[in-house]
Design a protein around this motif. Structure first.
Motif, short mmCIF file in Angstrom:
data_model
loop_
_atom_site.label_atom_id
_atom_site.label_comp_id
_atom_site.label_asym_id
_atom_site.label_seq_id
_atom_site.Cartn_x
_atom_site.Cartn_y
_atom_site.Cartn_z
N SER A 301 0.63 -1.10 -0.04
CA SER A 301 0.21 0.26 -0.33
C SER A 301 0.79 1.34 -0.40
O SER A 301 1.74 1.70 0.59
CB SER A 301 -0.89 -0.04 0.84
OG SER A 301 -1.44 1.00 1.09
N ASP A 374 -10.85 4.13 0.82
CA ASP A 374 -10.18 3.51 1.93
C ASP A 374 -11.68 4.18 3.04
O ASP A 374 -11.35 3.30 3.98
CB ASP A 374 -9.14 3.58 2.86
CG ASP A 374 -8.95 5.17 3.19
OD1 ASP A 374 -9.54 6.21 2.66
OD2 ASP A 374 -7.67 5.21 3.66
N ASP A 380 -7.02 3.52 -2.11
CA ASP A 380 -6.61 2.77 -2.17
C ASP A 380 -5.74 1.80 -3.32
O ASP A 380 -5.82 0.85 -4.63
CB ASP A 380 -7.58 1.30 -1.17
CG ASP A 380 -6.94 0.27 -1.27
OD1 ASP A 380 -5.88 0.17 -0.98
OD2 ASP A 380 -8.02 -0.85 -1.62
N GLY A 382 -1.33 1.43 -4.53
CA GLY A 382 -0.12 0.82 -4.22
C GLY A 382 0.04 0.14 -5.26
O GLY A 382 0.58 0.31 -7.18
#
Length: 440
Positions: A301, A374, A380, A382
């Motif tokens: 993340s 989120d 969210d 990564g």
């Protein structure tokens, strides 16, 4: 994808007349129902596609045209293969404890993969068959090119575990635990890890890479459907924007922090480096894994919002490279050999570089991901890190220990998912199948 079939395929025994088949399949990671497929033959040529000058040109041509990547060869495609643009990765739990059923599933998956990577529909296709039975193929890839689809299968540590349903004698009637490779270790907990059990582990994995996301999703969906009743999806991950390249002549991709990633990655055409760092040799053991590899998958993340408020100078200090060219500190060009001592001791490049780990290297095939927000308005997003190596104990584990202790990048990232898999060798010919040596 084409539904064309040879006369030999049409003559193959079909199970579509068995009306006990289920309905729809997998949609982005959830299994609904399914059945088994007809074991079919495909007329496409064999070959590895990565170990000769002739095949280098073939890979380049495939990248330009969306053509098919050869499925057969000594190593599985999707490792040294030129990295595609999209990913659908899925981990499965095996729900049957019958060894013969698991072996048959791998045979069925292999036959389906042969067809899908060649641009053909699974089995008898998506339409035109018995109206009272579900079609063999889900149909969403009809009319699409193969898009360099590759499917890569792996076996997790839990496949070889004791005592799940058997009173401690071993899964699938016993004996599997003796076949577990010594290097297929459970990864230790690293400092800073915040791992979600729902995003890790798995008895089996399938990595689907393609230049068209629909082609990759179609492949996972059909394999999950074929496996209904024998396997269940444990977790899955979609990825876009490759963050590493196995083709050094191509532009180095950037991660979601905007920095070039994987500058010193192993080239898919560097046979010597692949033999040294990626492929398991016969002397490494066990024999069934020779020609295979080990895969570490980590869902990382990224704290996008914090990073975006960080000064350019600090961003470059964190990585040890400039953001524009990608050159290491004190260098003019991206591929100039870095001077590690010129970087801050906490810079990511310095800590991860092979020279800091006795020359150890991994072949990376990571992808960016964004999975909405989120709930607090933060992305969210990564990196879905994928790294192939000859031995996890000598490569990923010591490198990650070093990064987890000192990497300045840790302020902006967190590892939230983790899995490790043994990747069997490639499917040599039409009579071979994924993992055959393990079950022989």
């Amino acid at each position: 994808m084409s539904e064309d079939e040879t006369s030999e395929e049409k003559a193959a025994p079909s199970r579509r007349s068995l009306l006990g088949w289920g309905g729809a399949g997998l949609a982005l990671g959830a299994v609904a129902a399914g059945g088994t497929i007809t074991v079919l033959r495909d007329g496409d040529g064999d070959g590895d596609g990565d170990d000769s000058d002739r095949d280098r040109n073939a890979v380049a041509s495939a990248a330009d045209s969306g053509a098919a990547v050869p499925f057969h060869g000594p190593h599985q495609a999707g490792i040294a293969t030129a990295v595609q643009d999209r990913l659908h990765f899925a981990a499965f739990d095996v729900t049957t404890e019958d060894r013969a059923e698991l072996a048959q599933l791998l045979k069925d998956w292999t036959r389906a993969a042969e067809r899908m990577t060649a641009g053909h529909a699974v089995g008898e296709g998506a339409y035109g068959g018995l109206a009272e039975a579900p079609p063999d193929d889900t149909g969403e890839a009809l009319g699409l090119q193969p898009s360099r689809l590759t499917l890569t299968v792996g076996f997790g540590p839990s496949l070889f575990a004791r005592g799940r349903f058997d009173g401690g004698t071993g899964r699938f009637g016993g004996g599997m635990e003796k076949q577990r490779p010594a290097a297929l270790v459970d990864l230790p907990k690293f400092p800073g890890d915040n791992l979600d059990p729902a995003r890790g582990g798995g008895d089996l994995c399938v990595q689907a890479c393609a230049d068209d996301p629909q082609v990759a999703v179609h492949a996972i969906r059909n394999l999950a459907r074929i496996g209904f009743g024998k396997v269940a999806v444990r977790w899955s991950q979609l990825g876009f924007g490759k963050t590493s390249s196995t083709t050094p002549g191509a532009q180095t991709p950037r991660n979601l922090f905007g920095f070039k990633d994987g500058t010193s990655n192993i080239a898919g055409t560097d046979s010597a480096a692949l033999d040294t760092h990626v492929w398991v040799s016969e002397k490494d053991g066990p024999a069934w894994l020779a020609g295979g590899s080990y895969l570490v998958a980590r869902r990382i993340s990224m704290r996008i919002e914090s990073w975006d408020r960080t000064s350019l100078q600090e961003q470059e200090d964190v990585f040890g490279r400039d953001k524009g060219e990608g050159a290491a500190v004190g260098k003019a060009h991206e591929h100039d050999k870095p001077s590690l001592k010129a970087m801050l001791p906490t810079s990511h490049v310095r800590l991860a570089h092979p020279d800091s780990h006795h020359g150890v290297r991994m072949l990376r095939r990571g992808y960016s991901f964004t999975d909405g927000t989120d709930g607090l308005g933060r992305l969210d997003a990564g990196l879905f890190f994928l790294a192939y190596q000859r031995d996890v104990r000598d490569a990923f584990i010591p490198v990650q220990r070093s990064l987890a202790r000192s990497d300045a990048l840790n302020e902006y990232i967190q590892h939230v998912g983790s899995a490790v898999f043994a990747i069997p060798p490639g499917v040599r010919d039409k009579d071979d199948w994924w993992g055959r040596a393990l079950f022989s």
